[in-house]
Design a protein around this motif. Structure first.
Motif, PDB file in Angstrom:
ATOM      1  N   ILE A 192       4.862  -5.157  -3.779  1.00 32.88           N
ATOM      2  CA  ILE A 192       4.178  -3.855  -3.813  1.00 32.88           C
ATOM      3  C   ILE A 192       2.702  -4.034  -4.168  1.00 32.88           C
ATOM      4  CG2 ILE A 192       4.021  -1.658  -5.062  1.00 32.88           C
ATOM      5  CD1 ILE A 192       7.112  -1.838  -5.367  1.00 32.88           C
ATOM      6  N   SER A 193       2.439  -4.889  -5.140  1.00 33.11           N
ATOM      7  CA  SER A 193       1.055  -5.149  -5.539  1.00 33.11           C
ATOM      8  C   SER A 193       0.281  -5.796  -4.400  1.00 33.11           C
ATOM      9  CB  SER A 193       1.026  -6.053  -6.776  1.00 33.11           C
ATOM     10  OG  SER A 193       1.655  -5.427  -7.881  1.00 33.11           O
ATOM     11  N   ALA A 194       0.924  -6.740  -3.690  1.00 30.54           N
ATOM     12  CA  ALA A 194       0.267  -7.390  -2.552  1.00 30.54           C
ATOM     13  C   ALA A 194      -0.053  -6.374  -1.459  1.00 30.54           C
ATOM     14  CB  ALA A 194       1.165  -8.496  -1.998  1.00 30.54           C
ATOM     15  N   PHE A 195       0.831  -5.383  -1.286  1.00 26.67           N
ATOM     16  CA  PHE A 195       0.577  -4.326  -0.302  1.00 26.67           C
ATOM     17  C   PHE A 195      -0.668  -3.517  -0.679  1.00 26.67           C
ATOM     18  CE2 PHE A 195       1.085   0.144   0.951  1.00 26.67           C
ATOM     19  CZ  PHE A 195       1.160   0.005   2.326  1.00 26.67           C
ATOM     20  N   ALA A 196      -0.786  -3.145  -1.958  1.00 26.64           N
ATOM     21  CA  ALA A 196      -1.941  -2.359  -2.403  1.00 26.64           C
ATOM     22  C   ALA A 196      -3.232  -3.146  -2.237  1.00 26.64           C
ATOM     23  CB  ALA A 196      -1.754  -1.960  -3.874  1.00 26.64           C
ATOM     24  N   ILE A 197      -3.212  -4.413  -2.649  1.00 25.25           N
ATOM     25  CA  ILE A 197      -4.419  -5.231  -2.578  1.00 25.25           C
ATOM     26  C   ILE A 197      -4.763  -5.561  -1.135  1.00 25.25           C
ATOM     27  CG2 ILE A 197      -5.398  -7.474  -3.212  1.00 25.25           C
ATOM     28  CD1 ILE A 197      -3.778  -7.311  -5.798  1.00 25.25           C
ATOM     29  N   GLY A 198      -3.750  -5.826  -0.324  1.00 26.30           N
ATOM     30  CA  GLY A 198      -4.014  -6.112   1.080  1.00 26.30           C
ATOM     31  C   GLY A 198      -4.598  -4.919   1.815  1.00 26.30           C
ATOM     32  N   THR A 199      -4.160  -3.728   1.442  1.00 21.10           N
ATOM     33  CA  THR A 199      -4.697  -2.520   2.077  1.00 21.10           C
ATOM     34  C   THR A 199      -6.188  -2.389   1.833  1.00 21.10           C
ATOM     35  OG1 THR A 199      -2.585  -1.335   1.918  1.00 21.10           O
ATOM     36  CG2 THR A 199      -4.576  -0.002   2.151  1.00 21.10           C
ATOM     37  N   THR A 200      -6.605  -2.575   0.586  1.00 22.97           N
ATOM     38  CA  THR A 200      -8.021  -2.360   0.284  1.00 22.97           C
ATOM     39  C   THR A 200      -8.916  -3.437   0.874  1.00 22.97           C
ATOM     40  OG1 THR A 200      -9.523  -1.685  -1.480  1.00 22.97           O
ATOM     41  CG2 THR A 200      -8.221  -3.654  -1.901  1.00 22.97           C
ATOM     42  N   GLU A 201      -8.354  -4.655   1.094  1.00 17.73           N
ATOM     43  CA  GLU A 201      -9.191  -5.727   1.625  1.00 17.73           C
ATOM     44  C   GLU A 201      -9.732  -5.382   3.007  1.00 17.73           C
ATOM     45  OE1 GLU A 201      -9.258 -10.552   2.132  1.00 17.73           O
ATOM     46  OE2 GLU A 201      -7.318  -9.566   1.947  1.00 17.73           O
ATOM     47  N   PHE A 202      -8.900  -4.721   3.825  1.00 18.54           N
ATOM     48  CA  PHE A 202      -9.294  -4.486   5.215  1.00 18.54           C
ATOM     49  C   PHE A 202      -9.503  -3.016   5.578  1.00 18.54           C
ATOM     50  CE2 PHE A 202      -6.733  -8.465   5.338  1.00 18.54           C
ATOM     51  CZ  PHE A 202      -7.767  -9.326   5.677  1.00 18.54           C
ATOM     52  N   VAL A 203      -9.167  -2.096   4.674  1.00 18.19           N
ATOM     53  CA  VAL A 203      -9.221  -0.685   5.051  1.00 18.19           C
ATOM     54  C   VAL A 203     -10.648  -0.207   5.296  1.00 18.19           C
ATOM     55  CG1 VAL A 203      -9.418   0.337   2.734  1.00 18.19           C
ATOM     56  CG2 VAL A 203      -8.177   1.560   4.548  1.00 18.19           C
ATOM     57  N   ALA A 204     -11.619  -0.830   4.650  1.00 17.23           N
ATOM     58  CA  ALA A 204     -13.008  -0.400   4.837  1.00 17.23           C
ATOM     59  C   ALA A 204     -13.449  -0.522   6.293  1.00 17.23           C
ATOM     60  CB  ALA A 204     -13.944  -1.204   3.935  1.00 17.23           C
ATOM     61  N   VAL A 205     -12.846  -1.485   7.019  1.00 12.75           N
ATOM     62  CA  VAL A 205     -13.218  -1.696   8.422  1.00 12.75           C
ATOM     63  C   VAL A 205     -13.042  -0.423   9.236  1.00 12.75           C
ATOM     64  CG1 VAL A 205     -12.573  -2.921  10.534  1.00 12.75           C
ATOM     65  CG2 VAL A 205     -12.760  -4.167   8.373  1.00 12.75           C
ATOM     66  N   GLY A 206     -11.946   0.284   9.018  1.00 13.37           N
ATOM     67  CA  GLY A 206     -11.652   1.470   9.815  1.00 13.37           C
ATOM     68  C   GLY A 206     -12.462   2.698   9.459  1.00 13.37           C
ATOM     69  N   ILE A 207     -13.083   2.701   8.264  1.00 14.36           N
ATOM     70  CA  ILE A 207     -13.812   3.898   7.823  1.00 14.36           C
ATOM     71  C   ILE A 207     -15.305   3.644   7.651  1.00 14.36           C
ATOM     72  CG2 ILE A 207     -11.823   4.991   6.740  1.00 14.36           C
ATOM     73  CD1 ILE A 207     -12.765   3.922   4.052  1.00 14.36           C
ATOM     74  N   LEU A 208     -15.790   2.509   8.147  1.00 15.59           N
ATOM     75  CA  LEU A 208     -17.231   2.220   8.036  1.00 15.59           C
ATOM     76  C   LEU A 208     -18.090   3.315   8.685  1.00 15.59           C
ATOM     77  CD1 LEU A 208     -17.668  -1.638   8.559  1.00 15.59           C
ATOM     78  CD2 LEU A 208     -17.649  -0.335   6.429  1.00 15.59           C
TER      79      LEU A 208
END
Length: 409
Positions: free
Chosen positions: A32-48
């Motif tokens: 679950i923690s890996a899911f949260a951290i993995g989301t934030t690593e790449f989510v900025a790409v879609g909302i730049l």
């Protein structure tokens, strides 16, 4: 990204291993923690594009949000891993999740772009320590013959984040604003914090601690340093284009903002499949396999320069790029471990941790160069072939390393 089995294998906690059916609850907390951290690593790409418009900066400048997070991981990883080596493992993970939550609350409330950059940088520190410590804990939770499977399960959280978390975060950002995206990630962090607090065992051995002098030998070994350079350029080349993928798909290929969320989902599935395939084919002679993968990745990136103007060919090429980009990850991790075992026995875990930093340094460099290309006369459409040049540099370095160590591993 995978932490190595060797560091995990050095830690034994028989009372907490299981050989029966079912997974330890603590392993789900790590996933679950890996899911949260993995989301934030790449989510900025879609909302730049959304962030750029809201904070009145260019899209290329907003790309620094990807670079600064990756730098936080790259810098924070080695430093915090050494500084916290004596800290109790559970308390350390709980502290890192609190830092993660605080960083994303600060991101959601950031009054300006500089404040957002600072909060993203700090959030990267939590990422760096979690993946290093979490992998070793995962290995203590199962029977000795299931350590690799436990580590793979934990990192499945990262893969699921790319498939589900990033497209969902992009959708939220496009419809409710980018602050809602970071707020949502903070909520994920809170869930991960609760799971870590409730499910991770209180007593977990940190294993033998090498003296700092011994740890620093890794950064002076030319063979290990060469692999770190291969990782930075070979893996990071994709991020020259991936950082600005949402803008490219909207402005060059002609997809709507809503379609971009779906395409990021498709990209995530390609990444997951590529990672699984890469793990299977890289078990033996990873350097030789990496040379072929990097050549294929460079070709796919170069092809994307042409296909980006046509929707169907662009999607097909995008899937190839996604699959190949993560197919190299298992081989790169295995190769750096093999060289550490050969030249500096006992430092395999540290070498792998540095390689995780190299992945993120590559992301930072790729995102920064991509911004320069976007702002130059070359423009957004040139980011794929510039990324291909980066990967070709990785090819050359891999060939050099392979010839230096051929037959010795």
């Amino acid at each position: 990204m995978q932490q190595v089995q060797t560091e995990a294998a050095a830690i034994a906690l028989p009372s907490q291993t299981r050989s029966g059916k079912g997974l330890p609850a603590a392993l789900w907390a790590l996933t679950i923690s890996a899911f949260a951290i993995g989301t934030t690593e790449f989510v900025a790409v879609g909302i730049l594009p959304t962030i750029a418009e809201s904070l009145h900066v260019s899209v290329s400048v907003s790309g620094l949000l990807v670079s600064i997070y990756a730098l936080g991981v790259a810098i924070g990883g080695p430093i915090l891993t050494v500084l916290t080596s004596k800290a109790p493992r559970k308390q350390l993970l709980v502290s890192m999740m609190l830092l993660f939550i605080a960083g994303h609350v600060a991101s959601a409330l950031a009054p300006d772009f500089i404040s957002l950059l600072i909060s993203r940088f700090i959030s990267g520190f939590a990422h760096a320590v979690f993946f290093g410590v979490g992998a070793t804990i995962a290995a203590t939770l199962v029977a000795p013959d299931k350590k690799a499977s436990a580590i793979a399960i934990m990192f499945a959280g990262l893969t699921v984040a790319i498939i589900v978390g990033v497209p969902l975060g992009t959708f939220i950002g496009q419809h409710f604003g980018w602050r809602a995206t970071f707020g949502g990630v903070a909520i994920l962090g809170l869930i991960a914090f609760a799971a870590t607090w409730a499910l991770i065992p209180n007593r977990i051995s940190s294993g033998p601690i090498l003296p700092l002098k011994e740890q620093l030998k890794v950064i002076r070994n030319p063979e290990v340093l060469l692999v770190l350079a291969i990782t930075a350029f070979g893996y990071g080349g994709t991020f020259v284009v991936f950082t600005y993928l949402a803008s490219l798909l909207e402005h060059i290929t002609g997809f709507s903002a809503a379609s971009v969320s779906l395409l990021l989902l498709v990209y995530g599935v390609a990444i997951a499949l590529g990672n699984l395939w890469g793990g299977k084919v890289s078990n033996h002679n990873p350097a030789k396999v990496l040379i072929r993968m990097f050549i294929a990745q460079a070709a796919a990136l170069a092809l994307f320069t042409l296909t980006a103007n046509y929707q169907v060919p662009a999607v097909v090429t995008l899937c190839l790029i996604g699959g190949l980009s993560f197919a190299t990850v298992p081989g790169l991790q295995l190769y750096v471990v093999q060289l550490a075992q050969k030249y500096l026995p006992g430092t395999e875990g540290i070498a792998s941790s540095l390689n995780i930093s190299a992945f993120n340094l590559g992301i930072a460099i790729g995102a920064y160069v991509g911004g320069m290309v976007v702002d130059s006369p070359l423009g957004l459409v040139s980011t794929p072939w510039v990324g291909a040049l980066f990967v070709l540099l990785g090819v050359g370095l891999t060939v050099w390393s392979y010839r230096r160590n051929r037959g010795d591993l």
